[in-house]
Design an enzyme around this catalytic site. Structure first.
Site, PDB file in Angstrom:
ATOM      1  N   ASP A  70      -4.300   0.568  -9.528  1.00 22.72           N
ATOM      2  CA  ASP A  70      -5.732   0.331  -9.680  1.00 22.72           C
ATOM      3  C   ASP A  70      -6.092   0.020 -11.125  1.00 22.72           C
ATOM      4  O   ASP A  70      -6.839  -0.922 -11.425  1.00 22.72           O
ATOM      5  CB  ASP A  70      -6.523   1.540  -9.207  1.00 22.72           C
ATOM      6  CG  ASP A  70      -6.325   1.835  -7.734  1.00 22.72           C
ATOM      7  OD1 ASP A  70      -5.709   0.997  -7.043  1.00 22.72           O
ATOM      8  OD2 ASP A  70      -6.780   2.899  -7.281  1.00 22.72           O
ATOM      9  N   GLU A 115      -6.818  10.027 -14.752  1.00 22.48           N
ATOM     10  CA  GLU A 115      -7.109  10.327 -13.349  1.00 22.48           C
ATOM     11  C   GLU A 115      -6.127  11.346 -12.781  1.00 22.48           C
ATOM     12  O   GLU A 115      -6.508  12.249 -12.034  1.00 22.48           O
ATOM     13  CB  GLU A 115      -7.117   9.048 -12.512  1.00 22.48           C
ATOM     14  CG  GLU A 115      -7.621   9.278 -11.107  1.00 22.48           C
ATOM     15  CD  GLU A 115      -8.255   8.051 -10.470  1.00 22.48           C
ATOM     16  OE1 GLU A 115      -8.464   8.068  -9.256  1.00 22.48           O
ATOM     17  OE2 GLU A 115      -8.558   7.084 -11.195  1.00 22.48           O
ATOM     18  N   SER A 152     -13.580   1.980  -7.795  1.00 23.93           N
ATOM     19  CA  SER A 152     -14.712   2.190  -8.698  1.00 23.93           C
ATOM     20  C   SER A 152     -14.343   3.151  -9.817  1.00 23.93           C
ATOM     21  O   SER A 152     -14.816   3.004 -10.952  1.00 23.93           O
ATOM     22  CB  SER A 152     -15.912   2.726  -7.913  1.00 23.93           C
ATOM     23  OG  SER A 152     -15.599   3.941  -7.244  1.00 23.93           O
ATOM     24  N   SER A 153     -13.484   4.129  -9.531  1.00 27.53           N
ATOM     25  CA  SER A 153     -13.086   5.087 -10.567  1.00 27.53           C
ATOM     26  C   SER A 153     -12.205   4.425 -11.629  1.00 27.53           C
ATOM     27  O   SER A 153     -12.382   4.677 -12.828  1.00 27.53           O
ATOM     28  CB  SER A 153     -12.356   6.279  -9.942  1.00 27.53           C
ATOM     29  OG  SER A 153     -11.200   5.859  -9.238  1.00 27.53           O
ATOM     30  N   GLY A 207     -16.592   4.765  -2.848  1.00 30.38           N
ATOM     31  CA  GLY A 207     -16.115   5.247  -1.567  1.00 30.38           C
ATOM     32  C   GLY A 207     -15.591   4.171  -0.649  1.00 30.38           C
ATOM     33  O   GLY A 207     -15.356   4.430   0.529  1.00 30.38           O
ATOM     34  N   ALA A 208     -15.400   2.964  -1.178  1.00 31.26           N
ATOM     35  CA  ALA A 208     -14.973   1.838  -0.339  1.00 31.26           C
ATOM     36  C   ALA A 208     -13.504   1.483  -0.545  1.00 31.26           C
ATOM     37  O   ALA A 208     -13.029   0.493  -0.001  1.00 31.26           O
ATOM     38  CB  ALA A 208     -15.844   0.614  -0.636  1.00 31.26           C
ATOM     39  N   ASP A 225       2.915   2.091  -4.914  1.00 34.05           N
ATOM     40  CA  ASP A 225       2.913   2.149  -6.380  1.00 34.05           C
ATOM     41  C   ASP A 225       3.469   3.459  -6.909  1.00 34.05           C
ATOM     42  O   ASP A 225       4.107   3.480  -7.964  1.00 34.05           O
ATOM     43  CB  ASP A 225       1.530   1.847  -6.957  1.00 34.05           C
ATOM     44  CG  ASP A 225       0.431   2.773  -6.474  1.00 34.05           C
ATOM     45  OD1 ASP A 225       0.639   3.490  -5.478  1.00 34.05           O
ATOM     46  OD2 ASP A 225      -0.643   2.773  -7.107  1.00 34.05           O
ATOM     47  N   LEU A 280     -12.194   0.475  -3.369  1.00 38.60           N
ATOM     48  CA  LEU A 280     -12.173  -0.709  -4.234  1.00 38.60           C
ATOM     49  C   LEU A 280     -12.054  -0.335  -5.711  1.00 38.60           C
ATOM     50  O   LEU A 280     -12.332  -1.137  -6.591  1.00 38.60           O
ATOM     51  CB  LEU A 280     -13.422  -1.561  -3.989  1.00 38.60           C
ATOM     52  CG  LEU A 280     -13.599  -2.026  -2.535  1.00 38.60           C
ATOM     53  CD1 LEU A 280     -14.920  -2.775  -2.361  1.00 38.60           C
ATOM     54  CD2 LEU A 280     -12.430  -2.892  -2.082  1.00 38.60           C
ATOM     55  N   GLU A 310       0.839  -1.211   0.000  1.00 44.54           N
ATOM     56  CA  GLU A 310       0.000   0.000   0.000  1.00 44.54           C
ATOM     57  C   GLU A 310       0.866   1.251   0.000  1.00 44.54           C
ATOM     58  O   GLU A 310       1.863   1.319   0.720  1.00 44.54           O
ATOM     59  CB  GLU A 310      -0.890  -0.012   1.247  1.00 44.54           C
ATOM     60  CG  GLU A 310      -2.261   0.567   1.025  1.00 44.54           C
ATOM     61  CD  GLU A 310      -3.097  -0.314   0.100  1.00 44.54           C
ATOM     62  OE1 GLU A 310      -3.319   0.109  -1.052  1.00 44.54           O
ATOM     63  OE2 GLU A 310      -3.532  -1.389   0.531  1.00 44.54           O
TER      64      GLU A 310
END
Length: 380
Positions: A169, A157, A124-125, A119-120, A33, A122, A30
């Site tokens: 991601d 992004e 989504s974006s 918002g988790a 990257d 995970l 974490e």
């Protein structure tokens, strides 16, 4: 109603195809990257699905079945960083990134529906970006490889939306394969699909979505990225990836700033935790990964200071209830945690975590198994 039928009802004609791209959860590695380091995500079954057709008039129209708003219509020639807002900035940013790279994208109609929790933590974006990139790549015959699509999605992004994320991601969404975790070297984007068959070992990896996102997280990611970059400069390396774990103590002794010292310790040790996890999985010791996860959480909590009371509660309660290990995943300050459990202990751990949240007055978390799934692909 299927997304292609939604498309036809909305735009008045049939789409040229339907594509899907998954969200992801990160097993270990974490905040590494953007430091040219190692990460190990896996794709989730939750996906963003897009029905898409080309346009030749320079117009981009996007609509989401999940958002309470109408069609967003944009002129592709007017797309510049900062010109998009809300969820539509992600697909719009991909169109901008493709055109900036010289690809002749002249517009599109897009209908999106997603099952990736927002918002988790995970991604989504990233799922939105990658599904848009894959659809436009195929429709316009661009011939780009999955990793190239991921890099373009990351640029969207970073530069268009303005979020300074690393490439993990998007690479996970584009490149993961079913039944595997993705070992990614973010320096050169070399990757390896590592078998991660939890079921055959009697194990389950739970995702616990705390359903919270604390305002403290606003700007914190960028602050930690800047701190890591400052640490690299102070140590005379291009990125913290270049600091060997065996030399970590010497490197820390050369840093005067206590905050930067903590950031460096986390990044270098988390890179090492990815390498340890690889070795455990290669040896077939999936249970041995548990303590590495818990160790990683302590580093994120104490050195990087990106955890929160809800995430800490998940980890402590899950481990006390018999989990093999647990840690927060993603950017932190809310979002999700991953918990490695024996299959027969999954229900008990879930029950105990939910009970602890209720006792603390928190919103009930959403708990579901992380099933290693495939990356982006055409559906029909």
């Amino acid at each position: 109603m299927s997304v292609d039928r939604q498309f036809a009802e909305l735009y008045g004609y049939a789409p040229e195809g339907v594509w899907a791209a998954p969200g992801r959860v990160n097993l270990i590695g974490e905040y590494t990257d953007f430091n040219d380091g190692f990460v190990m995500p896996l794709a989730l079954p939750h996906r963003a699905v897009a029905a898409v057709a080309r346009r030749t008039d320079g117009v981009l129209r996007v609509h989401s079945a999940d958002m309470d708003q109408g069609v967003v219509e944009l002129a592709v020639a007017d797309l510049v960083p900062g010109s998009g807002s809300g969820w539509a900035a992600y697909p719009a940013g991909v169109v901008w990134a493709l055109r900036e790279a010289g690809h002749p994208v002249t517009g599109a109609d897009v209908q999106i529906a997603s099952t990736v929790p927002t918002g988790a933590g995970l991604s989504s974006s990233a799922a939105l970006e990658v599904v848009t990139a894959l659809a436009l790549d195929e429709l316009y015959g661009l011939g780009l490889e999955p990793a190239q699509l991921a890099v373009l999605a990351q640029r969207a992004e970073n530069a268009f939306v303005g979020v300074p994320c690393g490439v993990m991601d998007q690479m996970a969404s584009a490149c993961c394969t079913e039944g595997h975790a993705l070992f990614l070297d973010t320096r050169d984007l070399t990757l390896r699909q590592v078998p991660f068959d939890l079921a055959s070992h009697g194990l389950r990896l739970l995702v616990v979505d705390t359903r919270v996102k604390h305002a403290l997280g606003d700007g914190a990611y960028a602050q930690r990225r800047a701190g890591c970059e400052a640490g690299a400069r102070a140590l005379g390396v291009r990125a913290l990836r270049e600091v060997p774990y065996v030399q970590l103590s010497d490197a820390l002794a050369r840093l005067n700033d206590g905050t930067i010292r903590r950031y460096v310790r986390h990044v270098v040790s988390d890179n090492h935790r990815v390498e340890r996890t690889i070795a455990l999985l290669d040896a077939g010791d999936l249970r041995g990964v548990g303590p590495v996860l818990t160790e990683g959480h302590a580093s994120l909590r104490d050195d990087l200071q990106v955890s929160c009371r809800e995430l800490d509660l998940v980890v402590s309660v899950a481990n006390a209830a018999g989990a093999l290990g647990a840690r927060m995943t993603g950017g932190g300050f809310g979002g999700s945690a991953v918990v490695l459990v024996e299959e027969e202990a999954a229900d008990l751990v879930t029950k105990e975590v939910k009970a602890a949240f209720a006792a603390a007055g928190h919103t009930e978390p959403r708990v579901f198994p992380a099933v290693p799934s495939g990356g982006a692909r055409r559906v029909r």
